[in-house]
Scaffold this motif. Sequence first.
Motif, PDB file in Angstrom:
ATOM      1  N   GLY A 271    -111.531  73.769  83.075  1.00 50.03           N
ATOM      2  CA  GLY A 271    -110.831  72.649  83.683  1.00 50.03           C
ATOM      3  C   GLY A 271    -109.604  73.031  84.491  1.00 50.03           C
ATOM      4  O   GLY A 271    -109.105  72.234  85.283  1.00 50.03           O
TER       5      GLY A 271
ATOM      6  N   GLU B 142    -110.569  73.352  88.326  1.00 47.99           N
ATOM      7  CA  GLU B 142    -110.894  72.031  88.861  1.00 47.99           C
ATOM      8  C   GLU B 142    -109.668  71.150  89.002  1.00 47.99           C
ATOM      9  O   GLU B 142    -109.584  70.311  89.907  1.00 47.99           O
ATOM     10  CB  GLU B 142    -111.918  71.345  87.954  1.00 47.99           C
ATOM     11  CG  GLU B 142    -113.285  71.984  87.964  1.00 47.99           C
ATOM     12  CD  GLU B 142    -113.411  73.096  86.936  1.00 47.99           C
ATOM     13  OE1 GLU B 142    -112.355  73.587  86.466  1.00 47.99           O
ATOM     14  OE2 GLU B 142    -114.543  73.480  86.607  1.00 47.99           O
ATOM     15  N   THR B 143    -108.685  71.337  88.107  1.00 42.71           N
ATOM     16  CA  THR B 143    -107.461  70.547  88.169  1.00 42.71           C
ATOM     17  C   THR B 143    -106.586  70.955  89.349  1.00 42.71           C
ATOM     18  O   THR B 143    -105.930  70.124  89.979  1.00 42.71           O
ATOM     19  CB  THR B 143    -106.661  70.687  86.865  1.00 42.71           C
ATOM     20  OG1 THR B 143    -107.477  70.293  85.765  1.00 42.71           O
ATOM     21  CG2 THR B 143    -105.401  69.827  86.895  1.00 42.71           C
TER      22      THR B 143
ATOM     23  N   SER C 146    -110.309  72.789  94.700  1.00 42.06           N
ATOM     24  CA  SER C 146    -111.769  72.692  94.771  1.00 42.06           C
ATOM     25  C   SER C 146    -112.386  74.072  94.553  1.00 42.06           C
ATOM     26  O   SER C 146    -111.714  75.104  94.675  1.00 42.06           O
ATOM     27  CB  SER C 146    -112.196  72.149  96.127  1.00 42.06           C
ATOM     28  OG  SER C 146    -111.924  73.105  97.143  1.00 42.06           O
ATOM     29  N   LYS C 147    -113.670  74.090  94.279  1.00 45.09           N
ATOM     30  CA  LYS C 147    -114.371  75.361  94.080  1.00 45.09           C
ATOM     31  C   LYS C 147    -114.358  76.191  95.361  1.00 45.09           C
ATOM     32  O   LYS C 147    -114.221  77.426  95.315  1.00 45.09           O
ATOM     33  CB  LYS C 147    -115.808  75.105  93.630  1.00 45.09           C
ATOM     34  CG  LYS C 147    -116.532  76.360  93.176  1.00 45.09           C
ATOM     35  CD  LYS C 147    -117.894  76.035  92.572  1.00 45.09           C
ATOM     36  CE  LYS C 147    -118.597  77.300  92.089  1.00 45.09           C
ATOM     37  NZ  LYS C 147    -119.911  77.000  91.480  1.00 45.09           N
TER      38      LYS C 147
END
Length: 411
Positions: free
Chosen positions: A391, A394-395, A398-399
Amino acid sequence: MLPQKTITQSSQPKQLKVLFVDDQTVLLNAVERVVRRQAKNWNIRLANSGIEAIQFLKNLPFDVVVSDMRMPEMDGIDLLDYVRQNHPNIIRIILSGYSRDDRTIKAVRVAHQYFIKPYSTQSLIDALELTHTLYKRIRNPGLQGLIASIDRLPTPRKVFYEIHEAVNNPDTTVEDIAAIIVKDTAVTGKILQVVNSAFFGQSSHIESIEHAVKVLGVESIRSLILIAGIASDHKEMLNGIISIDLYSHHCIEVANICKSIAVRLKLELAERETLFTIGLLHDVGKLVLLKKYAEIYTENGWQENPYTTKVHISQIEKMGEEHSCIGAALIALWGLPPIIVNAIASYENPFELGGIEARDSMILHLADAISNYQHGNKSSPILETNDITRGVVETLMSKDQFNSLLQQLFN
């Protein structure tokens, strides 16, 4: 939205035993009234002189001694020097009027923090309670005492001599000195400790080494090196267990990755500088643990490679010790800004914080994981390892942003 909480908050009562020392009875009584109102669960004693304070110390246990600087017979420096030698576990705070003479600079060697009169009693209370809260998370009393007894950390001799030569060169600029200081965790920590004390009269926290050097100036840097003894001798290089130079390289690398992530996130310049400092100081707790548990590290054969620390630190952490909390306790004791302290204390569990401190803790968590991955086994993609808490990426981004960051760092 993450919960808005910080390490400074605790559900447990803080039973601090504090000895205030001042030859002016009126001021002592005024401090007592304010502290009893603002920190009701503190156990307070008052002493009118250094001699009386020593008698208290011989008969009663204390967590903190807060002493005035200028007193007859025995001044605050001599008293705190006595405390440092005979009661090294006690936190030492000195109070004084604004002055920068040689005697005042020597206070850096014996006091953990320095407050200028008139000082904010609430600031003093906040500083001590932050440190005490972190202490309570460290269950080993021996480590608590070790943290209070540390006034310097191992320093690469090459960095020490570079600084020494630079401050003796009339053409050296503060930018030149800052560039040398950021090479080393120990010097960075000591400089930030001093500049964030009220000794230099700053109204706000200083979070970057560049700003710190500009405030201190070349002459004060020279005095600190000569008087405070920033550099350790060879006997204090932890018996050859770790290459301090390689350790510093890791910290610098993490600091630079923190700054790269901050740039990706389009953070302000001041925030980037703070994150750089957080990266530089994030592993000071490992040096404390090394001083305490040198034999364990020797038995495990940890030589030359700080990137494998987690393998060999496990024995210590089974006893309930975490290097991140230990390092945070040390820099809190030295008076560094809470935003730095909290980020370091929680970077291995970054979701325990909220707001900006959670963001900074996650950035540090990610930067440290990337650094370890770069120098470890790359048989699996980084997001498939156990180094990054689920997480965090993602927090923060973006990937695609994360993959672009890795491409930038690894190429």
